[in-house]
Design an enzyme around this catalytic site. Structure first.
Site, mmCIF file in Angstrom:
data_model
loop_
_atom_site.group_PDB
_atom_site.id
_atom_site.type_symbol
_atom_site.label_atom_id
_atom_site.label_comp_id
_atom_site.label_asym_id
_atom_site.label_seq_id
_atom_site.Cartn_x
_atom_site.Cartn_y
_atom_site.Cartn_z
ATOM 1 N N ARG A 52 0.833 -1.199 0.000
ATOM 2 C CA ARG A 52 0.000 0.000 0.000
ATOM 3 C C ARG A 52 0.869 1.251 0.000
ATOM 4 O O ARG A 52 2.002 1.250 0.479
ATOM 5 C CB ARG A 52 -0.911 0.022 1.228
ATOM 6 C CG ARG A 52 -2.042 -0.986 1.206
ATOM 7 C CD ARG A 52 -2.963 -0.791 2.401
ATOM 8 N NE ARG A 52 -2.231 -0.791 3.666
ATOM 9 C CZ ARG A 52 -1.907 0.303 4.352
ATOM 10 N NH1 ARG A 52 -2.255 1.497 3.908
ATOM 11 N NH2 ARG A 52 -1.238 0.204 5.492
ATOM 12 N N LYS A 192 -8.471 -2.603 0.467
ATOM 13 C CA LYS A 192 -8.430 -1.742 1.642
ATOM 14 C C LYS A 192 -9.213 -0.449 1.446
ATOM 15 O O LYS A 192 -9.670 0.141 2.430
ATOM 16 C CB LYS A 192 -6.974 -1.437 2.017
ATOM 17 C CG LYS A 192 -6.232 -2.644 2.580
ATOM 18 C CD LYS A 192 -6.935 -3.239 3.799
ATOM 19 C CE LYS A 192 -6.130 -4.363 4.441
ATOM 20 N NZ LYS A 192 -6.867 -5.009 5.570
ATOM 21 N N HIS A 211 -10.944 -4.730 12.064
ATOM 22 C CA HIS A 211 -9.832 -5.343 11.341
ATOM 23 C C HIS A 211 -9.413 -6.571 12.140
ATOM 24 O O HIS A 211 -8.541 -6.517 13.000
ATOM 25 C CB HIS A 211 -8.676 -4.344 11.215
ATOM 26 C CG HIS A 211 -7.556 -4.829 10.356
ATOM 27 N ND1 HIS A 211 -6.252 -4.439 10.543
ATOM 28 C CD2 HIS A 211 -7.547 -5.669 9.295
ATOM 29 C CE1 HIS A 211 -5.478 -5.015 9.636
ATOM 30 N NE2 HIS A 211 -6.242 -5.774 8.879
ATOM 31 N N SER A 229 0.150 -7.041 11.464
ATOM 32 C CA SER A 229 0.917 -8.000 10.665
ATOM 33 C C SER A 229 2.031 -8.629 11.496
ATOM 34 O O SER A 229 2.754 -7.944 12.225
ATOM 35 C CB SER A 229 1.513 -7.270 9.457
ATOM 36 O OG SER A 229 2.266 -8.156 8.657
ATOM 37 N N LYS A 233 -2.453 -13.509 13.495
ATOM 38 C CA LYS A 233 -3.914 -13.413 13.410
ATOM 39 C C LYS A 233 -4.503 -14.478 12.492
ATOM 40 O O LYS A 233 -5.448 -15.181 12.855
ATOM 41 C CB LYS A 233 -4.289 -12.004 12.923
ATOM 42 C CG LYS A 233 -5.766 -11.749 12.720
ATOM 43 C CD LYS A 233 -6.034 -10.246 12.644
ATOM 44 C CE LYS A 233 -5.287 -9.581 11.505
ATOM 45 N NZ LYS A 233 -5.894 -9.830 10.181
ATOM 46 N N THR A 234 -3.944 -14.597 11.287
ATOM 47 C CA THR A 234 -4.468 -15.571 10.325
ATOM 48 C C THR A 234 -4.166 -17.000 10.779
ATOM 49 O O THR A 234 -5.025 -17.885 10.732
ATOM 50 C CB THR A 234 -3.876 -15.320 8.924
ATOM 51 O OG1 THR A 234 -4.255 -14.016 8.489
ATOM 52 C CG2 THR A 234 -4.388 -16.344 7.929
ATOM 53 N N ASP A 248 -9.954 -11.326 8.010
ATOM 54 C CA ASP A 248 -9.383 -9.982 8.023
ATOM 55 C C ASP A 248 -10.352 -8.847 8.353
ATOM 56 O O ASP A 248 -9.970 -7.911 9.042
ATOM 57 C CB ASP A 248 -8.729 -9.688 6.674
ATOM 58 C CG ASP A 248 -7.754 -8.537 6.734
ATOM 59 O OD1 ASP A 248 -6.955 -8.483 7.682
ATOM 60 O OD2 ASP A 248 -7.789 -7.676 5.838
ATOM 61 N N ARG A 312 2.018 -11.969 -1.479
ATOM 62 C CA ARG A 312 0.623 -12.212 -1.096
ATOM 63 C C ARG A 312 -0.053 -13.210 -2.009
ATOM 64 O O ARG A 312 0.337 -13.384 -3.169
ATOM 65 C CB ARG A 312 -0.164 -10.906 -1.173
ATOM 66 C CG ARG A 312 0.259 -9.840 -0.184
ATOM 67 C CD ARG A 312 -0.553 -9.902 1.063
ATOM 68 N NE ARG A 312 -0.159 -8.900 2.049
ATOM 69 C CZ ARG A 312 -0.751 -8.735 3.204
ATOM 70 N NH1 ARG A 312 -1.785 -9.495 3.528
ATOM 71 N NH2 ARG A 312 -0.344 -7.829 4.061
#
Length: 520
Positions: A52, A192, A211, A229, A233-234, A248, A312
Site C-alpha cells: 500500500r 483496503k 480489522h 501483521s 492473526k491468520t 481480516d 501475497r
C-alpha cells in the site's frame, strides 16, 4: 448482465462483466499480465508498488466527511477539484480500452451489505476482486452499485502538478461514491479502499467495523482475533476444530458478526505447509499470487523475498475446507488481542477489563524487529489505533466506544496474548512456542480460565493467570524467565512509557480508560 459504464462517463472498447475465473485467467495470460505456477495460481508482478501507498491515499473533504473524518497524517484531505481533474484524465485514458468489471457485494449480512462495482484495466485485478469480494449469483440486470471502484494502474499522475504526492493515487469520494485508483498495480489498494469505506459508513448505522479474523466452534461460540501483521492473526484463527468466518475484515452488530469479504489475502513469505497447511493448500487454480518468485521448475518459492517481503495470495474463502459458509455468526464470547512483543516483557497471556480492552484497542501495540527495516537495530514499539489505523476514517474513540458497548452487553471475555518474545528481548530471549500460544488461545476460547486465580502485573496493569493447561506455569509471569530482574523492570518501564506517550495523542478519553494504562 448490467454493464453500462455510461454513468461513469467511461466510453471503452469492450466491457467484460463478471467473467468466470477460467476466462479471467485466460485473459490475463493473453494480455501478458502474468504466468501460471505449477500449483495453478496466476502469478503477477505488481512492479514498483509492492504494498500500500499510504501517503497517496486521499479522502475528498465535503459535507459528508468534513466533521466525521479524523483528518491528519493518516487521513489526508483533497478537494472536489483535484478529484474531478484526475477523474477526467483517467476516463480519457480508459477510452477505447478493454475493461473488466466485477459486480458484487461487501458484507455477508444482507442488512448491511454494500453493492459495489469494480472497473479494472487489468483482468488480473478483476480476478482479485472476484476473489476478495462477495460473489452473488444471478445478479439482476438492473444491478446498481452503491459504490464504484475504478482501477487504472497504467495511468501515471503528475504528482504535485495534479494536486497529489506522486504518480500513484487512491482518492475516495463519499458524495460521488467512487474510489479512483491510478499509478499502482498493488491489488491491496482495491481491498483496503472498500474496507475504509465500510469503516466510515457502518458506525453511522451502529455497526462496529473490525480489522480482525473470526471463527466459530461446534457450540456456536464465536471468537474474534485482532492483531497487526506478524502477530499470528491468520494462523491462530485457522483452527481445524473451528470454522473460519473470515480472516481480516468483519462487522459486529447487535445480533452477531459477519465477514465483509468473500476471500482471503494472505501473506506468503516463508509460507510453510507444515505450519499453515490450510493457506498453502488454498493456493491453487483460481488464486492469485503477487510478487512471488517462481523457480526454474515452475514452483512458487515462498522463501524468496527478493521482490518484497510483502508477497501475497488472494483466494476465495471456499478454498479453505473448514469454513462457516454463510460467513456470519452470533455475538462473540471471546475477543483476543494479539501482539508480538519483541521487548519480551508482556505476559504471554493476560485478561483485560472492559476499560483495559478499550485502552489496548486504541493503542494497537506490536513491535518491529531489528533487521526488518533499514536502520532498525533494536526492537521498536509500533502503535496502530484499533489494530488498523490506516483504514479507520473516524476518530479511534468512535470505534473503541462501540467495542466497549458490545463487551458489556454480551459479557465478553477479552485477552491480550503475546506471540512475541520471552526470557529477554529479541536477540536475547526466544519467541514463545506456537504450541504454547495455541494452548492459551484454546483455554481462552473454551472458558478454561473461568476458575483460575489472577495476579495483577505491577507495571502493565493486566491480570496474569497462575496456570494454563499445556503451558509451563513459570512462563506465565514474564519476569520469571529474565536472569536479571532489574533489567526486566527497566525494559518493562521503557515499554510502559512508550504506551503512555502514544496515548497522549488521544483527546477527550474517559478517565476510566486512561486509568487502565500501564503504571510507573
Amino acid at each position: 448482465m448490467y454493464s453500462d459504464l455510461g454513468y461513469l462517463k467511461i466510453n471503452c472498447k469492450c466491457i467484460h462483466t463478471n467473467l468466470s475465473e477460467n476466462k479471467l485467467v485466460t485473459k490475463a495470460l493473453e494480455n501478458g499480465e502474468g504466468m501460471l505456477a505449477n500449483n495453478g495460481a496466476l502469478v503477477i508482478n505488481t512492479g514498483k508498488y509492492t504494498g500500500r501507498s499510504p501517503k497517496d491515499r486521499f479522502i475528498v473533504e465535503d459535507d459528508i466527511t468534513r466533521e466525521k473524518v479524523n483528518w491528519g497524517s493518516v487521513n489526508l484531505k483533497t478537494d472536489n477539484k483535484t478529484f474531478d481533474i484526475l477523474y477526467n484524465k483517467v476516463t480519457e485514458y480508459l477510452r477505447d480500452k478493454e475493461l473488466y468489471v466485477f459486480n458484487g457485494h461487501v458484507g455477508a449480512d444482507e442488512n448491511y451489505s454494500l453493492p459495489i462495482k469494480v472497473v479494472c484495466e487489468y483482468a488480473s485485478q478483476a480476478l482479485f476482486s472476484s476473489r476478495m469480494f462477495i460473489r452473488t449469483e444471478n445478479l439482476p440486470k438492473e444491478f446498481q452499485p452503491e459504490f464504484t471502484v475504478i482501477s487504472a494502474p497504467g495511468f501515471k499522475a503528475k504528482g504535485i502538478e495534479d494536486g497529489i504526492n506522486s504518480e500513484a493515487f487512491i482518492l475516495v469520494d463519499f458524495t460521488k461514491k467512487i474510489v479512483l485508483i491510478g499509478g499502482t498495480q498493488y491489488s491491496g489498494e482495491i481491498k483496503k479502499s472498500m474496507f475504509s469505506v465500510m469503516n466510515f459508513l457502518l458506525p453511522i448505522k451502529g455497526v462496529f467495523p473490525m480489522h480482525c479474523s473470526a471463527n466459530v466452534g461446534e457450540k456456536d461460540d464465536v471468537a474474534i482475533f485482532f492483531g497487526l501483521s506478524g502477530t499470528g492473526k491468520t494462523t491462530l484463527s485457522t483452527d481445524p476444530n473451528r470454522r473460519l468466518i473470515g480472516d481480516d475484515e468483519h462487522g459486529w452488530h447487535d445480533n452477531g458478526v459477519f465477514n465483509f469479504e468473500g476471500g482471503c489475502y494472505a501473506k506468503t513469505i516463508n509460507l510453510d505447509p507444515s505450519k499453515e497447511k490450510d493457506i498453502y493448500n488454498a493456493i491453487k487454480f483460481g488464486s492469485l499470487l503477487e510478487n512471488v518468485i517462481i523457480n526454474e521448475n515452475g514452483d512458487p518459492d515462498y522463501d524468496d523475498g527478493s521482490l518484497t517481503e510483502n508477497t501475497r495470495s488472494a483466494y476465495p474463502i471456499y478454498h479453505i475446507d473448514n469454513i462457516k459458509e454463510d460467513e456470519k455468526a452470533g455475538n462473540p464470547d471471546t475477543v483476543i488481542f494479539l501482539t508480538a512483543d519483541a521487548f519480551g516483557v508482556l505476559p504471554p497471556v493476560s485478561k483485560l477489563t472492559k476499560e483495559g480492552a478499550m485502552y489496548h484497542f486504541m493503542s494497537g501495540y506490536t513491535s518491529k524487529l531489528a533487521g526488518t527495516e533499514r536502520g532498525i537495530k533494536e526492537p521498536q514499539a509500533t502503535f496502530s489505533a484499533c489494530f488498523g489505523e490506516p483504514f479507520m476514517l473516524m476518530n479511534p474513540t468512535v470505534y473503541a466506544k462501540l467495542l466497549g458497548e458490545r463487551i458489556e452487553k454480551n459479557n465478553v471475555d477479552v485477552y491480550l496474548i503475546n506471540t512475541g518474545w520471552i526470557g529477554g528481548s529479541y536477540g536475547v530471549g526466544s519467541r514463545i512456542k506456537l504450541s504454547y500460544t495455541r494452548s492459551m488461545v484454546t483455554a481462552a476460547i473454551e472458558g478454561r480460565f473461568k476458575n483460575t486465580q489472577w495476579i495483577t502485573h505491577p507495571i502493565f496493569n493486566v491480570l496474569m493467570p497462575e496456570q494454563c493447561s499445556g503451558v509451563p506455569s513459570e512462563i506465565l509471569n514474564p519476569e520469571n524467565l529474565w536472569e536479571d530482574k532489574n533489567k526486566y523492570k527497566e525494559s518493562a518501564l521503557e515499554l510502559a512509557k512508550k504506551f503512555n506517550e502514544n496515548f497522549k495523542k488521544f483527546s477527550d478519553v474517559p478517565s476510566e480508560i486512561v486509568n487502565a494504562a500501564p503504571k510507573f
